[in-house]
Motif scaffolding. Structure first.
Motif, PDB file in Angstrom:
ATOM      1  N   LEU A  11      41.725  49.901  34.400  1.00 29.97           N
ATOM      2  CA  LEU A  11      42.677  49.968  33.677  1.00 29.97           C
ATOM      3  C   LEU A  11      43.774  49.423  33.478  1.00 29.97           C
ATOM      4  O   LEU A  11      44.256  49.654  32.419  1.00 29.97           O
ATOM      5  CB  LEU A  11      43.635  51.734  34.554  1.00 29.97           C
ATOM      6  CG  LEU A  11      43.397  52.943  35.856  1.00 29.97           C
ATOM      7  CD1 LEU A  11      43.890  53.120  36.810  1.00 29.97           C
ATOM      8  CD2 LEU A  11      42.141  53.631  34.683  1.00 29.97           C
ATOM      9  N   ALA A  12      42.582  48.230  33.619  1.00 29.14           N
ATOM     10  CA  ALA A  12      44.133  47.429  32.958  1.00 29.14           C
ATOM     11  C   ALA A  12      42.962  47.366  31.656  1.00 29.14           C
ATOM     12  O   ALA A  12      41.660  46.687  31.651  1.00 29.14           O
ATOM     13  CB  ALA A  12      44.446  46.210  33.808  1.00 29.14           C
ATOM     14  N   PRO A  13      43.595  45.565  30.432  1.00 30.10           N
ATOM     15  CA  PRO A  13      42.910  45.176  29.251  1.00 30.10           C
ATOM     16  C   PRO A  13      41.951  44.441  29.974  1.00 30.10           C
ATOM     17  O   PRO A  13      42.042  43.746  30.676  1.00 30.10           O
ATOM     18  CB  PRO A  13      43.514  44.862  28.759  1.00 30.10           C
ATOM     19  CG  PRO A  13      44.989  45.857  28.805  1.00 30.10           C
ATOM     20  CD  PRO A  13      45.347  45.767  30.774  1.00 30.10           C
ATOM     21  N   ALA A  14      40.589  44.348  30.230  1.00 22.50           N
ATOM     22  CA  ALA A  14      39.517  43.369  30.398  1.00 22.50           C
ATOM     23  C   ALA A  14      39.919  42.089  29.263  1.00 22.50           C
ATOM     24  O   ALA A  14      40.427  41.790  27.936  1.00 22.50           O
ATOM     25  CB  ALA A  14      38.068  43.536  29.478  1.00 22.50           C
ATOM     26  N   PRO A  15      39.963  40.956  30.112  1.00 18.97           N
ATOM     27  CA  PRO A  15      40.234  39.540  29.698  1.00 18.97           C
ATOM     28  C   PRO A  15      39.296  39.502  28.244  1.00 18.97           C
ATOM     29  O   PRO A  15      38.472  39.329  28.015  1.00 18.97           O
ATOM     30  CB  PRO A  15      40.123  38.474  30.896  1.00 18.97           C
ATOM     31  CG  PRO A  15      38.760  39.556  31.363  1.00 18.97           C
ATOM     32  CD  PRO A  15      38.762  40.301  31.364  1.00 18.97           C
ATOM     33  N   HIS A  18      37.416  32.758  28.489  1.00 20.48           N
ATOM     34  CA  HIS A  18      36.801  32.925  30.233  1.00 20.48           C
ATOM     35  C   HIS A  18      37.866  33.262  31.132  1.00 20.48           C
ATOM     36  O   HIS A  18      37.586  31.950  31.933  1.00 20.48           O
ATOM     37  CB  HIS A  18      35.858  31.639  30.090  1.00 20.48           C
ATOM     38  CG  HIS A  18      34.947  31.512  30.611  1.00 20.48           C
ATOM     39  ND1 HIS A  18      33.982  32.547  31.085  1.00 20.48           N
ATOM     40  CD2 HIS A  18      35.041  30.571  31.362  1.00 20.48           C
ATOM     41  CE1 HIS A  18      33.324  31.781  32.644  1.00 20.48           C
ATOM     42  NE2 HIS A  18      34.001  30.352  32.333  1.00 20.48           N
ATOM     43  N   PHE A  19      38.230  34.014  31.726  1.00 17.86           N
ATOM     44  CA  PHE A  19      39.219  33.853  32.621  1.00 17.86           C
ATOM     45  C   PHE A  19      38.783  35.487  33.532  1.00 17.86           C
ATOM     46  O   PHE A  19      38.153  36.540  32.767  1.00 17.86           O
ATOM     47  CB  PHE A  19      40.412  33.644  32.447  1.00 17.86           C
ATOM     48  CG  PHE A  19      41.346  34.633  31.521  1.00 17.86           C
ATOM     49  CD1 PHE A  19      41.828  35.648  31.894  1.00 17.86           C
ATOM     50  CD2 PHE A  19      41.011  34.676  30.014  1.00 17.86           C
ATOM     51  CE1 PHE A  19      42.715  36.214  31.082  1.00 17.86           C
ATOM     52  CE2 PHE A  19      41.743  35.282  29.411  1.00 17.86           C
ATOM     53  CZ  PHE A  19      42.613  36.186  30.295  1.00 17.86           C
ATOM     54  N   ALA A  20      39.151  35.871  34.133  1.00 17.16           N
ATOM     55  CA  ALA A  20      39.787  36.616  34.904  1.00 17.16           C
ATOM     56  C   ALA A  20      40.752  37.346  35.756  1.00 17.16           C
ATOM     57  O   ALA A  20      42.007  36.473  34.867  1.00 17.16           O
ATOM     58  CB  ALA A  20      39.118  36.605  36.751  1.00 17.16           C
ATOM     59  N   GLN A  21      40.458  38.512  35.113  1.00 17.52           N
ATOM     60  CA  GLN A  21      41.830  39.441  35.045  1.00 17.52           C
ATOM     61  C   GLN A  21      42.694  38.976  36.527  1.00 17.52           C
ATOM     62  O   GLN A  21      44.401  38.484  36.764  1.00 17.52           O
ATOM     63  CB  GLN A  21      41.961  41.078  34.923  1.00 17.52           C
ATOM     64  CG  GLN A  21      41.540  41.801  34.208  1.00 17.52           C
ATOM     65  CD  GLN A  21      41.027  43.819  34.746  1.00 17.52           C
ATOM     66  OE1 GLN A  21      40.638  43.995  35.866  1.00 17.52           O
ATOM     67  NE2 GLN A  21      41.301  43.841  33.396  1.00 17.52           N
ATOM     68  N   ALA A  22      42.474  38.810  37.636  1.00 16.90           N
ATOM     69  CA  ALA A  22      42.894  38.428  38.974  1.00 16.90           C
ATOM     70  C   ALA A  22      41.413  37.772  39.625  1.00 16.90           C
ATOM     71  O   ALA A  22      40.428  37.932  39.655  1.00 16.90           O
ATOM     72  CB  ALA A  22      43.352  39.428  40.027  1.00 16.90           C
ATOM     73  N   VAL A  23      42.500  36.842  40.949  1.00 17.09           N
ATOM     74  CA  VAL A  23      41.573  36.100  41.718  1.00 17.09           C
ATOM     75  C   VAL A  23      42.254  36.096  43.021  1.00 17.09           C
ATOM     76  O   VAL A  23      43.099  36.490  43.300  1.00 17.09           O
ATOM     77  CB  VAL A  23      40.971  34.506  40.911  1.00 17.09           C
ATOM     78  CG1 VAL A  23      40.348  33.503  42.178  1.00 17.09           C
ATOM     79  CG2 VAL A  23      39.725  34.445  40.120  1.00 17.09           C
ATOM     80  N   ALA A  62      47.450  47.924  36.831  1.00 13.23           N
ATOM     81  CA  ALA A  62      46.696  48.093  37.077  1.00 13.23           C
ATOM     82  C   ALA A  62      45.738  47.141  38.150  1.00 13.23           C
ATOM     83  O   ALA A  62      45.151  47.548  38.848  1.00 13.23           O
ATOM     84  CB  ALA A  62      45.948  48.487  35.983  1.00 13.23           C
ATOM     85  N   VAL A  63      46.449  46.077  37.397  1.00 13.87           N
ATOM     86  CA  VAL A  63      45.531  45.062  37.963  1.00 13.87           C
ATOM     87  C   VAL A  63      45.526  44.736  39.726  1.00 13.87           C
ATOM     88  O   VAL A  63      44.995  45.048  40.576  1.00 13.87           O
ATOM     89  CB  VAL A  63      45.583  43.566  37.704  1.00 13.87           C
ATOM     90  CG1 VAL A  63      44.614  42.465  37.707  1.00 13.87           C
ATOM     91  CG2 VAL A  63      45.215  43.609  36.385  1.00 13.87           C
TER      92      VAL A  63
END
Length: 138
Positions: A11-15, A18-23, A62-63
């Motif tokens: 539900l959040a924009p794709a990154p 080269h990184f993650a929405q969250a870790v 969302a994230v």
């Protein structure tokens, strides 16, 4: 030793890049900066600063949800504004998202943000569930 897990919230924009929405690592989740992007198109939304603040915070929420947490689990945020004079607008909008004990917050002015956006927010949160499964999708 805890495992480092990449979290992706549909539900959040794709990154982009080269990184993650969250870790997630242990009980801590580090959320990448969320811009006021439309989750479906990945493009900046139309609208004034209030609309941009709401969209960035919706993307952050969302994230957070994708990490299996709630906004009340956020410990700290970093807020990036193109114009610090717009801080009161963000502060007013954020009260609808942080109506509980608000997180610690750092605010900085930046010379620009991707796509002409005026606001970006990242966060660190704590989760109770130590075994969130991740590898990509939640």
């Amino acid at each position: 030793m805890p495992e480092k897990i990449s979290i992706h919230a549909e539900l959040a924009p794709a990154p982009f890049g080269h990184f993650a929405q969250a870790v997630k690592f242990g009980h801590t989740v580090h959320i990448s900066g969320q811009l006021p992007l439309d989750p479906k198109t990945g493009r900046p939304i139309e609208g004034d600063m209030k609309a941009q603040c709401k969209r960035a915070l919706d993307n952050l929420a969302a994230v957070v949800q994708g990490a299996g947490a709630e906004m009340s689990h956020i410990l700290s945020t970093r807020l990036y504004l193109v114009d610090l004079r717009e801080f009161p607008i963000f502060d007013a909008v954020s009260k609808d998202y942080f109506f509980f004990l608000p997180p610690a917050r750092t605010t900085v002015q930046v010379s620009g943000l991707p796509g002409g956006c005026r606001v970006c927010i990242d966060a660190i949160l704590e989760i109770k569930e130590p075994d969130i499964k991740g590898s990509g999708m939640l």
